[in-house]
Design a protein around this motif. Structure first.
Motif, PDB file in Angstrom:
ATOM      1  N   PHE A   1       0.824  -1.180  -0.178  1.00 46.10           N
ATOM      2  CA  PHE A   1      -0.039  -0.049  -0.073  1.00 46.10           C
ATOM      3  C   PHE A   1       1.060   1.299  -0.039  1.00 46.10           C
ATOM      4  O   PHE A   1       2.084   1.275   0.506  1.00 46.10           O
ATOM      5  CB  PHE A   1      -1.088   0.078   1.199  1.00 46.10           C
ATOM      6  CG  PHE A   1      -0.257   0.003   2.554  1.00 46.10           C
ATOM      7  CD1 PHE A   1      -0.038   1.289   3.112  1.00 46.10           C
ATOM      8  CD2 PHE A   1       0.194  -1.092   3.161  1.00 46.10           C
ATOM      9  CE1 PHE A   1       0.490   1.453   4.278  1.00 46.10           C
ATOM     10  CE2 PHE A   1       1.069  -1.049   4.457  1.00 46.10           C
ATOM     11  CZ  PHE A   1       0.892   0.230   5.189  1.00 46.10           C
ATOM     12  N   LYS A   2       0.410   2.227  -0.610  1.00 44.64           N
ATOM     13  CA  LYS A   2       1.137   3.629  -0.639  1.00 44.64           C
ATOM     14  C   LYS A   2       1.023   4.272   0.856  1.00 44.64           C
ATOM     15  O   LYS A   2      -0.128   4.682   1.340  1.00 44.64           O
ATOM     16  CB  LYS A   2       0.378   4.649  -1.544  1.00 44.64           C
ATOM     17  CG  LYS A   2       0.659   3.931  -3.053  1.00 44.64           C
ATOM     18  CD  LYS A   2      -0.013   5.094  -3.977  1.00 44.64           C
ATOM     19  CE  LYS A   2       0.181   4.510  -5.476  1.00 44.64           C
ATOM     20  NZ  LYS A   2      -0.558   5.447  -6.335  1.00 44.64           N
ATOM     21  N   LYS A   3       2.188   4.401   1.451  1.00 46.47           N
ATOM     22  CA  LYS A   3       2.181   5.062   2.815  1.00 46.47           C
ATOM     23  C   LYS A   3       2.595   6.347   3.020  1.00 46.47           C
ATOM     24  O   LYS A   3       2.073   7.281   3.818  1.00 46.47           O
ATOM     25  CB  LYS A   3       2.973   4.269   3.658  1.00 46.47           C
ATOM     26  CG  LYS A   3       2.813   4.637   5.153  1.00 46.47           C
ATOM     27  CD  LYS A   3       3.359   3.490   6.228  1.00 46.47           C
ATOM     28  CE  LYS A   3       3.115   4.158   7.444  1.00 46.47           C
ATOM     29  NZ  LYS A   3       3.484   2.935   8.632  1.00 46.47           N
ATOM     30  N   TYR A   4       3.511   6.739   2.009  1.00 51.09           N
ATOM     31  CA  TYR A   4       4.004   8.106   1.920  1.00 51.09           C
ATOM     32  C   TYR A   4       4.222   8.421   0.611  1.00 51.09           C
ATOM     33  O   TYR A   4       4.398   7.940  -0.473  1.00 51.09           O
ATOM     34  CB  TYR A   4       5.402   8.085   2.661  1.00 51.09           C
ATOM     35  CG  TYR A   4       5.623   7.448   3.832  1.00 51.09           C
ATOM     36  CD1 TYR A   4       5.229   8.015   5.061  1.00 51.09           C
ATOM     37  CD2 TYR A   4       6.173   6.230   4.172  1.00 51.09           C
ATOM     38  CE1 TYR A   4       5.438   7.394   6.434  1.00 51.09           C
ATOM     39  CE2 TYR A   4       6.434   5.627   5.333  1.00 51.09           C
ATOM     40  CZ  TYR A   4       5.806   6.239   6.274  1.00 51.09           C
ATOM     41  OH  TYR A   4       6.041   5.773   7.858  1.00 51.09           O
ATOM     42  N   HIS A   5       3.812  10.006   0.530  1.00 47.27           N
ATOM     43  CA  HIS A   5       3.996  10.513  -0.727  1.00 47.27           C
ATOM     44  C   HIS A   5       5.033  11.620  -0.769  1.00 47.27           C
ATOM     45  O   HIS A   5       5.024  12.418   0.352  1.00 47.27           O
ATOM     46  CB  HIS A   5       2.812  11.268  -1.296  1.00 47.27           C
ATOM     47  CG  HIS A   5       2.658  11.942  -2.729  1.00 47.27           C
ATOM     48  ND1 HIS A   5       2.863  11.479  -3.809  1.00 47.27           N
ATOM     49  CD2 HIS A   5       2.908  13.345  -2.742  1.00 47.27           C
ATOM     50  CE1 HIS A   5       3.007  12.304  -4.645  1.00 47.27           C
ATOM     51  NE2 HIS A   5       3.021  13.353  -4.292  1.00 47.27           N
ATOM     52  N   ILE A   6       6.107  11.654  -1.679  1.00 49.50           N
ATOM     53  CA  ILE A   6       7.286  12.358  -1.550  1.00 49.50           C
ATOM     54  C   ILE A   6       7.069  13.471  -2.465  1.00 49.50           C
ATOM     55  O   ILE A   6       6.736  13.358  -3.634  1.00 49.50           O
ATOM     56  CB  ILE A   6       8.574  11.784  -1.826  1.00 49.50           C
ATOM     57  CG1 ILE A   6       8.589  10.343  -1.015  1.00 49.50           C
ATOM     58  CG2 ILE A   6       9.614  12.525  -1.633  1.00 49.50           C
ATOM     59  CD1 ILE A   6       8.566  10.767   0.514  1.00 49.50           C
ATOM     60  N   ASP A   7       7.136  14.665  -2.116  1.00 48.98           N
ATOM     61  CA  ASP A   7       7.092  15.981  -2.971  1.00 48.98           C
ATOM     62  C   ASP A   7       8.444  16.781  -2.912  1.00 48.98           C
ATOM     63  O   ASP A   7       8.884  17.360  -2.019  1.00 48.98           O
ATOM     64  CB  ASP A   7       6.020  16.811  -2.520  1.00 48.98           C
ATOM     65  CG  ASP A   7       5.877  18.062  -3.504  1.00 48.98           C
ATOM     66  OD1 ASP A   7       6.610  18.212  -4.539  1.00 48.98           O
ATOM     67  OD2 ASP A   7       4.858  19.030  -3.274  1.00 48.98           O
ATOM     68  N   LEU A   8       9.411  16.270  -3.856  1.00 51.73           N
ATOM     69  CA  LEU A   8      10.725  17.050  -3.711  1.00 51.73           C
ATOM     70  C   LEU A   8      10.639  18.319  -4.409  1.00 51.73           C
ATOM     71  O   LEU A   8      11.697  19.219  -4.162  1.00 51.73           O
ATOM     72  CB  LEU A   8      11.707  16.080  -4.553  1.00 51.73           C
ATOM     73  CG  LEU A   8      11.897  14.758  -3.966  1.00 51.73           C
ATOM     74  CD1 LEU A   8      13.018  14.048  -4.735  1.00 51.73           C
ATOM     75  CD2 LEU A   8      12.395  14.910  -2.487  1.00 51.73           C
ATOM     76  N   ASP A   9       9.515  18.851  -4.886  1.00 51.27           N
ATOM     77  CA  ASP A   9       9.530  20.200  -5.334  1.00 51.27           C
ATOM     78  C   ASP A   9       9.591  21.109  -4.000  1.00 51.27           C
ATOM     79  O   ASP A   9      10.148  22.241  -4.101  1.00 51.27           O
ATOM     80  CB  ASP A   9       8.305  20.612  -6.016  1.00 51.27           C
ATOM     81  CG  ASP A   9       8.465  19.942  -7.577  1.00 51.27           C
ATOM     82  OD1 ASP A   9       9.406  19.983  -8.123  1.00 51.27           O
ATOM     83  OD2 ASP A   9       7.181  19.519  -8.064  1.00 51.27           O
ATOM     84  N   THR A  10       8.839  20.765  -3.243  1.00 51.46           N
ATOM     85  CA  THR A  10       8.915  21.383  -1.740  1.00 51.46           C
ATOM     86  C   THR A  10      10.207  21.377  -1.229  1.00 51.46           C
ATOM     87  O   THR A  10      10.475  22.408  -0.766  1.00 51.46           O
ATOM     88  CB  THR A  10       8.032  20.838  -0.794  1.00 51.46           C
ATOM     89  OG1 THR A  10       6.573  20.917  -1.545  1.00 51.46           O
ATOM     90  CG2 THR A  10       7.797  21.539   0.452  1.00 51.46           C
ATOM     91  N   VAL A  11      10.931  20.166  -1.345  1.00 53.28           N
ATOM     92  CA  VAL A  11      12.257  20.146  -0.701  1.00 53.28           C
ATOM     93  C   VAL A  11      13.206  20.977  -1.404  1.00 53.28           C
ATOM     94  O   VAL A  11      14.111  21.729  -0.793  1.00 53.28           O
ATOM     95  CB  VAL A  11      12.770  18.549  -0.930  1.00 53.28           C
ATOM     96  CG1 VAL A  11      14.186  18.540  -0.298  1.00 53.28           C
ATOM     97  CG2 VAL A  11      11.926  17.938   0.139  1.00 53.28           C
ATOM     98  N   ALA A  12      12.929  21.281  -2.817  1.00 52.01           N
ATOM     99  CA  ALA A  12      14.045  21.943  -3.500  1.00 52.01           C
ATOM    100  C   ALA A  12      14.078  23.460  -3.254  1.00 52.01           C
ATOM    101  O   ALA A  12      14.888  24.276  -3.447  1.00 52.01           O
ATOM    102  CB  ALA A  12      13.833  21.984  -4.916  1.00 52.01           C
ATOM    103  N   GLN A  13      12.873  23.987  -2.662  1.00 50.62           N
ATOM    104  CA  GLN A  13      12.850  25.199  -2.112  1.00 50.62           C
ATOM    105  C   GLN A  13      13.605  25.330  -1.049  1.00 50.62           C
ATOM    106  O   GLN A  13      14.277  26.833  -0.771  1.00 50.62           O
ATOM    107  CB  GLN A  13      11.226  25.383  -1.494  1.00 50.62           C
ATOM    108  CG  GLN A  13      10.234  25.658  -2.686  1.00 50.62           C
ATOM    109  CD  GLN A  13       8.767  25.800  -2.231  1.00 50.62           C
ATOM    110  OE1 GLN A  13       8.612  26.129  -1.072  1.00 50.62           O
ATOM    111  NE2 GLN A  13       7.776  25.409  -3.123  1.00 50.62           N
ATOM    112  N   SER A  14      14.034  24.435  -0.207  1.00 52.95           N
ATOM    113  CA  SER A  14      14.854  24.723   0.699  1.00 52.95           C
ATOM    114  C   SER A  14      16.303  24.265   0.286  1.00 52.95           C
ATOM    115  O   SER A  14      17.423  24.800   0.939  1.00 52.95           O
ATOM    116  CB  SER A  14      14.680  23.739   1.825  1.00 52.95           C
ATOM    117  OG  SER A  14      13.321  24.114   2.475  1.00 52.95           O
ATOM    118  N   PHE A  15      16.760  23.578  -0.553  1.00 48.69           N
ATOM    119  CA  PHE A  15      17.875  23.095  -1.338  1.00 48.69           C
ATOM    120  C   PHE A  15      17.743  23.601  -2.814  1.00 48.69           C
ATOM    121  O   PHE A  15      17.616  22.753  -3.630  1.00 48.69           O
ATOM    122  CB  PHE A  15      18.242  21.745  -1.056  1.00 48.69           C
ATOM    123  CG  PHE A  15      18.272  21.294   0.505  1.00 48.69           C
ATOM    124  CD1 PHE A  15      19.661  21.713   1.019  1.00 48.69           C
ATOM    125  CD2 PHE A  15      17.492  20.924   1.149  1.00 48.69           C
ATOM    126  CE1 PHE A  15      19.637  21.314   2.507  1.00 48.69           C
ATOM    127  CE2 PHE A  15      17.290  20.579   2.503  1.00 48.69           C
ATOM    128  CZ  PHE A  15      18.403  20.905   3.167  1.00 48.69           C
TER     129      PHE A  15
END
Length: 376
Positions: free
Chosen positions: A273-287
């Motif tokens: 089952f899908k437990k986590y959704h990763i949004d790296l666009d949000t991470v890229a705002q910090s990096f």
């Protein structure tokens, strides 16, 4: 005994020297079976430099990254061999190693404990009468079930299709024994990337809806489901491993996707089952160094994509709150907590290289390290 069970691994190892009684207590199979290992202490990460094909490793601490910055991995220096040593697998605090760039006649494998800095070797299985098309070794070790580790050898013979067999080497008897098969494995199964969980080795596959696993204690082979196929071209597994006693997987539908899901296997092996959704666009705002701009050769527009590599998912001190470890750019690693999205910048590795050449981590592998004060 309750006091000893509360000690961290390295002090516990040193307490063996206090007295013969404490040595006997700490070394007993009963004590090791009830001792609870701590979460992942760090990662052994392979690295290379341009023009240098030798495999080197660095250690990234995940416990106190500020107080304990990048430490060069010195624990593989016990082998005085110009060929060097390659890490194949980590399991239960042990590293499974082999001599790198060696011919088949000079292959040598090691089981190494970085906590105690001791190692053991074992004889390579006799393949003269088998002539296998596929031959892979995996390590299995679970202190709660046995104080001895085992090496699982899976090899395939070509008939109308490839039929597989299993041999097991146990350090309790120091012998090889035939222990499973024959059976037919799914197409695209990665037998060199077994994941050990609950006494069972799980092998991922890129194309089939199911794969095979092997119970090293019951000596039986069975099927288990793989995560649902996201593409007709098969899976692009960027991660397949054990976290907190459960199988986790990341399957990319496209290279360097900015959004993806983390799948987790049900305890009864019924489904994923899908437990986590990763949004790296949000991470890229910090990096922002993750963002790469390239001109589109077919238009006048500029294409934007993220530069990163998934290295591991690690268990943390907080139950059911794992973190994703990513390489982002220019020898930098970060961790992203999958529950609360907390970001942590891990030590900068750019100063680690002794030859001052840029290290390359996009094709590297990471191996989890859990402190183990017991075996070898």
């Amino acid at each position: 005994m309750k006091l000893l069970l509360c000690l961290p691994p390295k002090p516990l190892f040193m307490f063996k020297l206090v007295s013969k009684r404490w040595m006997s207590t700490i070394s007993s199979p009963y004590f090791s079976s009830i001792w609870k290992p701590r979460p992942t202490s760090g990662l052994f990460v392979s690295l290379s430099s341009k023009g240098n094909f030798s495999i080197k490793y660095t250690y990234i601490s995940l416990i106190q990254p500020k107080q304990n910055p990048v430490v060069p991995l010195q624990c593989l220096d016990f082998i005085k061999d110009s060929c060097g040593v390659e890490i194949l697998q980590s399991c239960g605090g042990l590293l499974f190693l082999c001599r790198s760039r060696a011919s088949e006649s000079s292959l040598q494998y090691y089981v190494y404990n970085p906590t105690t800095k001791h190692f053991s070797t074992f004889p390579y299985p006799n393949l003269l009468d088998k002539c296998p098309r596929i031959s892979c070794l995996n390590l299995s070790f679970d202190l709660s079930k046995s104080p001895y580790c085992q090496v699982i050898h899976i090899y395939g013979e070509y008939r109308s299709n490839i039929v597989f067999h299993i041999e097991t080497y146990t350090f309790e008897t120091n012998t090889w024994r035939y222990s499973g098969g024959p059976f037919v494995g799914p197409v695209g199964t990665s037998f060199s990337k077994g994941v050990f969980l609950n006494g069972t080795l799980h092998w991922p596959t890129d194309y089939s809806e199911t794969s095979v696993c092997y119970d090293v204690y019951e000596k039986n082979i069975r099927k288990f489901p793989m995560p649902p196929l996201q593409s007709e071209c098969g899976r692009n597994l960027n991660y397949f491993g054990e976290v907190g006693g459960k199988l986790h997987a990341i399957d990319f539908t496209e290279c360097n996707a900015s959004n993806f899901d983390v799948f987790v296997m049900e305890n009864d092996y019924s489904c994923w089952f899908k437990k986590y959704h990763i949004d790296l666009d949000t991470v890229a705002q910090s990096f922002p160094e993750m963002v790469v701009y390239k001109p589109d050769p077919w238009t006048d527009n500029t294409r934007t994509f993220l530069r990163y590599k998934v290295h591991s998912i690690i268990e943390t001190e907080t139950p059911d709150s794992p973190s994703l470890v990513l390489y982002i750019h220019d020898d930098k690693f970060i961790s992203l907590n999958l529950t609360d999205n907390t970001l942590l910048k891990l030590p900068d590795l750019s100063r680690r290289s002794s030859d001052q050449q840029k290290s390359y981590f996009r094709k590297s592998r990471a191996f989890q390290y859990v402190e183990n004060p017991f075996w070898i």
